[in-house]
Design an enzyme around this catalytic site. Structure first.
Site, PDB file in Angstrom:
ATOM      1  N   VAL A 102       0.865  -1.177   0.000  1.00  0.00           N
ATOM      2  CA  VAL A 102       0.000   0.000   0.000  1.00  0.00           C
ATOM      3  C   VAL A 102       0.899   1.224   0.000  1.00  0.00           C
ATOM      4  O   VAL A 102       1.866   1.290   0.769  1.00  0.00           O
ATOM      5  CB  VAL A 102      -0.923   0.021   1.231  1.00  0.00           C
ATOM      6  CG1 VAL A 102      -1.785   1.280   1.246  1.00  0.00           C
ATOM      7  CG2 VAL A 102      -1.785  -1.230   1.277  1.00  0.00           C
ATOM      8  N   CYS A 103       0.605   2.174  -0.893  1.00  0.00           N
ATOM      9  CA  CYS A 103       1.326   3.437  -0.936  1.00  0.00           C
ATOM     10  C   CYS A 103       2.829   3.187  -1.121  1.00  0.00           C
ATOM     11  O   CYS A 103       3.231   2.392  -1.968  1.00  0.00           O
ATOM     12  CB  CYS A 103       1.016   4.223   0.340  1.00  0.00           C
ATOM     13  SG  CYS A 103       1.410   5.976   0.297  1.00  0.00           S
ATOM     14  N   THR A 104       3.659   3.805  -0.294  1.00  0.00           N
ATOM     15  CA  THR A 104       5.112   3.683  -0.469  1.00  0.00           C
ATOM     16  C   THR A 104       5.669   2.375   0.086  1.00  0.00           C
ATOM     17  O   THR A 104       6.885   2.186   0.090  1.00  0.00           O
ATOM     18  CB  THR A 104       5.837   4.874   0.193  1.00  0.00           C
ATOM     19  OG1 THR A 104       5.483   4.946   1.578  1.00  0.00           O
ATOM     20  CG2 THR A 104       5.451   6.184  -0.485  1.00  0.00           C
TER      21      THR A 104
END
Length: 317
Positions: A102-104
């Site tokens: 998720v995300c970075t």
């Protein structure tokens, strides 16, 4: 029962953790026996999120259970990751039946060598860095999530909820996923290839008031004549001057901005109304259903009717 194991570390983004966890937990509440959710940190000690919350893990790396779905969130803690975390992911990531970032969190998977040769996405702000530092990874900065075999990567923060809902729908069925989405007051599932930004967010806001007014006019009137000549007249500029100024101030050509606004408007009507494709094509300025079909296939990889079938919530009884 599938074990969903969520990795925790200092300066993790709390929503990257809690958003997907709430989705998976919702599935377990609707259909007991679907998931077992567990969290893990390097030494089993509590971690502090980037917003100051304290999260207490269930396990340390030493006693973590085998994961069906190994979920790696993002956050500021991915900038200088704990070497123990990267080493653990390098060893245990390939063992998971489903590897999710998720995300970075994609930065951590890339650092562990788990994204080489894969098509992935991440938060828009780190996609250039991800591509530069890991040239063996195919980075696509646009979609909100991407599935590539057993690997699933998502963009910023709330897109982790979209991805988790897609995984629940795959595991437990559409009705379970729909019930969770209603409970969380979110869309059942935004398409993974939906752009991370709407046209208004992707484009900068023009500095000059006449250009800002044109941007707003386009958004509110997608079915009108939105040629460069018509828009230039509205801004009281020559077509050439208008096109150059619009691109300079917004970072996007007038034509591309119009295309994105029309596509977003058409998608919303397909998702939220029962209007026919022909009517929607007129309302959104495409003129003909065929023109709209070409725009959908080119950008979303699906014709309007297929898009509606896949992404419009099922009617309730």
């Amino acid at each position: 029962m599938q074990t969903v194991l969520v990795v925790l570390f200092d300066d993790v983004q709390s929503l990257d953790v809690t958003g997907p966890v709430e989705v998976f937990n919702g599935a377990e509440l609707h259909r007991p026996g679907t998931y077992r959710i567990a969290t893990v940190s390097a030494d089993g000690r509590a971690v502090r999120t980037s917003s100051g919350l304290t999260l207490v893990p269930d396990h340390s790396f030493a006693d973590a259970p085998a994961a069906h779905t190994l979920l790696v969130p993002g956050g500021a803690g991915t900038r200088r990751p704990d070497p123990r975390l990267v080493a653990w992911l390098r060893e245990h990531g390939p063992r998971a039946e489903r590897l999710v970032s998720v995300c970075t969190g994609a930065l951590l998977l890339a650092e562990a060598g788990l994204l080489d040769g894969r098509r992935v996405t991440s938060h828009w702000s780190v996609c250039d860095r991800l591509a530069r530092d890991h040239p063996a990874v195919e980075v696509d900065p646009d979609p909100i999530y991407i599935r590539d075999g057993h690997l699933a990567t998502s963009a910023g923060v709330t897109s982790g909820i979209d991805l988790a809902l897609a995984l629940v729908e795959e595991d437990a069925g559409r009705e379970v996923a729909l019930s969770i989405a209603r409970h969380l007051v979110v869309f059942l599932r935004r398409p993974g290839n939906q752009a991370q930004f709407s046209a208004q967010l992707a484009a900068q806001t023009a500095q000059r008031e006449p250009l800002r007014e044109v941007q707003q006019w386009i958004t509110e009137h997608p079915g009108e004549d939105l040629t460069v000549e018509a828009l230039a007249a509205r801004a009281r500029l020559s077509p050439r001057h208008f096109a150059r100024a619009f691109q300079t101030e917004t970072g996007m050509t007038p034509g591309r901005y119009v295309d994105r606004v029309r596509l977003e408007h058409a998608r919303r009507l397909l998702e939220d109304t029962s209007d026919g494709v022909e009517e929607i094509s007129r309302t959104c300025g495409y003129g003909t259903p065929e023109a709209m079909r070409r725009a959908f296939v080119r950008t979303l990889g699906a014709a309007p009717a297929e898009y509606r079938r896949r992404f419009r919530p099922a009617p309730t009884h």
